[in-house]
Design a protein around this motif. Structure first.
Motif, PDB file in Angstrom:
ATOM      1  N   VAL A 185       0.795  -1.229   0.000  1.00  0.00           N
ATOM      2  CA  VAL A 185       0.000   0.000   0.000  1.00  0.00           C
ATOM      3  C   VAL A 185       0.826   1.278   0.000  1.00  0.00           C
ATOM      4  CG1 VAL A 185      -1.847  -1.210   1.223  1.00  0.00           C
ATOM      5  CG2 VAL A 185      -0.253   0.210   2.512  1.00  0.00           C
ATOM      6  N   LYS A 186       2.110   1.189   0.334  1.00  0.00           N
ATOM      7  CA  LYS A 186       2.879   2.430   0.489  1.00  0.00           C
ATOM      8  C   LYS A 186       3.013   3.220  -0.814  1.00  0.00           C
ATOM      9  CE  LYS A 186       7.512   0.341   0.047  1.00  0.00           C
ATOM     10  NZ  LYS A 186       8.810   0.157   0.764  1.00  0.00           N
ATOM     11  N   LYS A 187       2.912   2.538  -1.963  1.00  0.00           N
ATOM     12  CA  LYS A 187       3.012   3.275  -3.222  1.00  0.00           C
ATOM     13  C   LYS A 187       1.771   4.111  -3.499  1.00  0.00           C
ATOM     14  CE  LYS A 187       1.409  -0.570  -6.148  1.00  0.00           C
ATOM     15  NZ  LYS A 187       1.784  -1.453  -7.277  1.00  0.00           N
ATOM     16  N   TYR A 188       0.693   3.870  -2.734  1.00  0.00           N
ATOM     17  CA  TYR A 188      -0.531   4.654  -2.893  1.00  0.00           C
ATOM     18  C   TYR A 188      -0.598   5.826  -1.907  1.00  0.00           C
ATOM     19  CZ  TYR A 188      -2.391   0.977  -5.915  1.00  0.00           C
ATOM     20  OH  TYR A 188      -2.597   0.076  -6.943  1.00  0.00           O
ATOM     21  N   VAL A 189       0.397   5.946  -1.043  1.00  0.00           N
ATOM     22  CA  VAL A 189       0.404   7.006  -0.039  1.00  0.00           C
ATOM     23  C   VAL A 189       0.726   8.348  -0.703  1.00  0.00           C
ATOM     24  CG1 VAL A 189       1.550   7.863   2.052  1.00  0.00           C
ATOM     25  CG2 VAL A 189       1.057   5.418   1.798  1.00  0.00           C
ATOM     26  N   LYS A 190       0.021   9.387  -0.311  1.00  0.00           N
ATOM     27  CA  LYS A 190       0.264  10.728  -0.833  1.00  0.00           C
ATOM     28  C   LYS A 190       1.706  11.156  -0.539  1.00  0.00           C
ATOM     29  CE  LYS A 190      -4.552  12.072   0.058  1.00  0.00           C
ATOM     30  NZ  LYS A 190      -5.433  12.961   0.848  1.00  0.00           N
ATOM     31  N   PRO A 191       2.379  11.771  -1.513  1.00  0.00           N
ATOM     32  CA  PRO A 191       3.785  12.166  -1.313  1.00  0.00           C
ATOM     33  C   PRO A 191       4.023  13.007  -0.067  1.00  0.00           C
ATOM     34  CG  PRO A 191       3.170  12.397  -3.615  1.00  0.00           C
ATOM     35  CD  PRO A 191       1.903  12.077  -2.873  1.00  0.00           C
ATOM     36  N   ASP A 192       3.093  13.915   0.231  1.00  0.00           N
ATOM     37  CA  ASP A 192       3.301  14.794   1.380  1.00  0.00           C
ATOM     38  C   ASP A 192       2.963  14.131   2.712  1.00  0.00           C
ATOM     39  OD1 ASP A 192       0.641  14.705   0.573  1.00  0.00           O
ATOM     40  OD2 ASP A 192       0.188  16.646   1.486  1.00  0.00           O
ATOM     41  N   LEU A 193       2.500  12.881   2.649  1.00  0.00           N
ATOM     42  CA  LEU A 193       2.151  12.179   3.890  1.00  0.00           C
ATOM     43  C   LEU A 193       3.021  10.942   4.123  1.00  0.00           C
ATOM     44  CD1 LEU A 193      -1.771  12.342   3.837  1.00  0.00           C
ATOM     45  CD2 LEU A 193      -0.185  13.703   5.198  1.00  0.00           C
ATOM     46  N   LYS A 194       4.075  10.779   3.340  1.00  0.00           N
ATOM     47  CA  LYS A 194       4.925   9.599   3.470  1.00  0.00           C
ATOM     48  C   LYS A 194       5.615   9.543   4.836  1.00  0.00           C
ATOM     49  CE  LYS A 194       5.820   8.700  -1.427  1.00  0.00           C
ATOM     50  NZ  LYS A 194       5.093   7.413  -1.412  1.00  0.00           N
ATOM     51  N   THR A 195       6.040  10.681   5.355  1.00  0.00           N
ATOM     52  CA  THR A 195       6.670  10.703   6.670  1.00  0.00           C
ATOM     53  C   THR A 195       5.670  10.341   7.763  1.00  0.00           C
ATOM     54  OG1 THR A 195       8.269  12.385   5.979  1.00  0.00           O
ATOM     55  CG2 THR A 195       7.926  12.097   8.343  1.00  0.00           C
ATOM     56  N   ALA A 196       4.459  10.901   7.657  1.00  0.00           N
ATOM     57  CA  ALA A 196       3.412  10.588   8.636  1.00  0.00           C
ATOM     58  C   ALA A 196       3.033   9.112   8.565  1.00  0.00           C
ATOM     59  CB  ALA A 196       2.184  11.465   8.372  1.00  0.00           C
ATOM     60  N   PHE A 197       3.013   8.564   7.341  1.00  0.00           N
ATOM     61  CA  PHE A 197       2.708   7.145   7.158  1.00  0.00           C
ATOM     62  C   PHE A 197       3.780   6.285   7.825  1.00  0.00           C
ATOM     63  CE2 PHE A 197       3.290   3.273   4.559  1.00  0.00           C
ATOM     64  CZ  PHE A 197       2.053   2.684   4.748  1.00  0.00           C
ATOM     65  N   LYS A 198       5.035   6.645   7.630  1.00  0.00           N
ATOM     66  CA  LYS A 198       6.140   5.909   8.251  1.00  0.00           C
ATOM     67  C   LYS A 198       6.033   5.942   9.770  1.00  0.00           C
ATOM     68  CE  LYS A 198      11.193   5.708   8.506  1.00  0.00           C
ATOM     69  NZ  LYS A 198      12.476   6.327   8.072  1.00  0.00           N
ATOM     70  N   ASN A 199       5.683   7.101  10.317  1.00  0.00           N
ATOM     71  CA  ASN A 199       5.523   7.219  11.765  1.00  0.00           C
ATOM     72  C   ASN A 199       4.374   6.351  12.270  1.00  0.00           C
ATOM     73  OD1 ASN A 199       7.616   9.067  11.878  1.00  0.00           O
ATOM     74  ND2 ASN A 199       6.266  10.845  11.754  1.00  0.00           N
ATOM     75  N   LEU A 214      -6.628  -0.220  10.189  1.00  0.00           N
ATOM     76  CA  LEU A 214      -6.645  -0.140   8.731  1.00  0.00           C
ATOM     77  C   LEU A 214      -7.525   1.012   8.235  1.00  0.00           C
ATOM     78  CD1 LEU A 214      -6.817  -3.952   7.940  1.00  0.00           C
ATOM     79  CD2 LEU A 214      -4.870  -2.434   7.558  1.00  0.00           C
ATOM     80  N   LYS A 215      -8.590   1.306   8.950  1.00  0.00           N
ATOM     81  CA  LYS A 215      -9.461   2.410   8.549  1.00  0.00           C
ATOM     82  C   LYS A 215      -8.728   3.755   8.577  1.00  0.00           C
ATOM     83  CE  LYS A 215     -13.931   0.442   9.930  1.00  0.00           C
ATOM     84  NZ  LYS A 215     -15.046   0.544  10.916  1.00  0.00           N
ATOM     85  N   LYS A 216      -7.700   3.848   9.399  1.00  0.00           N
ATOM     86  CA  LYS A 216      -6.943   5.095   9.490  1.00  0.00           C
ATOM     87  C   LYS A 216      -6.165   5.393   8.213  1.00  0.00           C
ATOM     88  CE  LYS A 216      -6.266   4.711  14.506  1.00  0.00           C
ATOM     89  NZ  LYS A 216      -5.261   4.565  15.587  1.00  0.00           N
ATOM     90  N   LEU A 217      -5.972   4.389   7.384  1.00  0.00           N
ATOM     91  CA  LEU A 217      -5.159   4.577   6.181  1.00  0.00           C
ATOM     92  C   LEU A 217      -5.871   5.339   5.077  1.00  0.00           C
ATOM     93  CD1 LEU A 217      -3.340   1.126   5.835  1.00  0.00           C
ATOM     94  CD2 LEU A 217      -2.419   3.280   6.684  1.00  0.00           C
ATOM     95  N   PHE A 218      -7.190   5.447   5.139  1.00  0.00           N
ATOM     96  CA  PHE A 218      -7.926   6.135   4.084  1.00  0.00           C
ATOM     97  C   PHE A 218      -7.369   7.533   3.830  1.00  0.00           C
ATOM     98  CE2 PHE A 218     -11.535   3.157   5.032  1.00  0.00           C
ATOM     99  CZ  PHE A 218     -11.664   2.648   3.758  1.00  0.00           C
ATOM    100  N   MET A 219      -7.041   8.248   4.875  1.00  0.00           N
ATOM    101  CA  MET A 219      -6.593   9.630   4.738  1.00  0.00           C
ATOM    102  C   MET A 219      -5.206   9.739   4.121  1.00  0.00           C
ATOM    103  SD  MET A 219      -5.519  10.649   8.664  1.00  0.00           S
ATOM    104  CE  MET A 219      -4.755  12.159   8.108  1.00  0.00           C
ATOM    105  N   TYR A 220      -4.468   8.630   4.055  1.00  0.00           N
ATOM    106  CA  TYR A 220      -3.113   8.670   3.511  1.00  0.00           C
ATOM    107  C   TYR A 220      -3.056   8.388   2.011  1.00  0.00           C
ATOM    108  CZ  TYR A 220      -1.421   8.628   8.333  1.00  0.00           C
ATOM    109  OH  TYR A 220      -1.158   8.942   9.644  1.00  0.00           O
ATOM    110  N   PHE A 221      -4.125   7.855   1.436  1.00  0.00           N
ATOM    111  CA  PHE A 221      -4.104   7.406   0.052  1.00  0.00           C
ATOM    112  C   PHE A 221      -4.410   8.534  -0.922  1.00  0.00           C
ATOM    113  CE2 PHE A 221      -5.409   3.060   1.831  1.00  0.00           C
ATOM    114  CZ  PHE A 221      -4.084   2.694   1.985  1.00  0.00           C
ATOM    115  N   GLN A 222      -3.832   8.401  -2.110  1.00  0.00           N
ATOM    116  CA  GLN A 222      -4.087   9.387  -3.171  1.00  0.00           C
ATOM    117  C   GLN A 222      -5.467   9.174  -3.758  1.00  0.00           C
ATOM    118  OE1 GLN A 222      -0.760   9.960  -5.926  1.00  0.00           O
ATOM    119  NE2 GLN A 222       0.479   8.614  -4.643  1.00  0.00           N
TER     120      GLN A 222
END
Length: 222
Positions: A185-199, A214-222
């Motif tokens: 899923v990490k390739k679908y993460v918004k570029p400006d949220l990659k650091t927040a996703f890693k955290n 898993l529901k928290k991931l919706f906000m990270y996807f493009q």
């Protein structure tokens, strides 16, 4: 004293989290079918077509099955042209060539799905390698080898039931079904949220097997 109480509370929260994950892993069913009875369902097909049939979902392989009105036989559905099936408010989508995933949540064109099947490895472990599951024939309608299922719904009442396992997927905006793992899923993460996703991934309370996580991931996807 106050410091010790805080440490005890943290330890308790960790124990509860671990217990919740163990309970999730130990989910069981006394039947090999998701629903107690076959239900009139809306089957969504290609080109916007919709048909209705008495359907159910098999735990063995998460496949859609139905009662053929012509002869009353139970058959596994040929799902090449099927997108999903709706049992009243419970919605399923086809995840691969066989498995149907229950739609757990949807947001901004993205869906979170759960595919639940019998954990055969765990079942054999519990039965010491036994293969005496009391299945009945299911007609594959000429589309493959006949599969098996018990329609009694009471075959495991004498023990703790069949052990189940969940596999989670996201249906992305591009229509692809992606298994819920960090690598996928990490390739679908918004570029400006990659650091927040890693955290988030480093959060000790995070789990790829937990619905709320898993529901928290919706906000990270493009």
């Amino acid at each position: 004293m106050k410091h010790r109480i805080i440490l005890l509370l943290i330890a308790l929260m960790g124990s509860l989290s671990l217990f919740a994950q163990q309970q999730q892993e130990e989910k069981r069913s006394h039947s090999q079918l998701v629903f107690p009875e076959f239900q009139q369902a809306k089957v969504r097909q290609s080109f916007g077509r919709v048909t209705r049939a008495k359907c159910n979902i098999m735990y063995k392989n998460a496949a859609l099955c139905f009662i053929d009105e012509k002869d009353g036989k139970v058959r596994q559905a040929f799902v090449q042209n099927i997108f999903g099936v709706d049992f009243d408010s419970v919605k399923y989508m086809k995840v691969d060539t066989v498995a149907m995933g229950r739609v757990v949540a949807e947001q901004d064109g993205i869906s979170l799905l759960c595919v639940t099947t019998i954990d055969m490895d765990r079942y054999h472990e519990l039965t010491q390698g036994g293969t005496d599951m009391p299945f009945l024939d299911i007609d594959m309608g000429g589309y493959g080898t006949d599969t098996f299922i018990d329609l009694s719904g009471a075959e495991q009442q004498q023990n703790e039931g069949y052990p189940l396992k969940d596999k989670w997927y996201f249906r992305m905006k591009d229509g692809k079904f992606v298994q819920a793992t960090q690598k996928n899923v990490k390739k679908y993460v918004k570029p400006d949220l990659k650091t927040a996703f890693k955290n988030l991934m480093e959060d000790r309370w995070w789990s790829w097997r937990d619905e709320n996580s898993l529901k928290k991931l919706f906000m990270y996807f493009q």
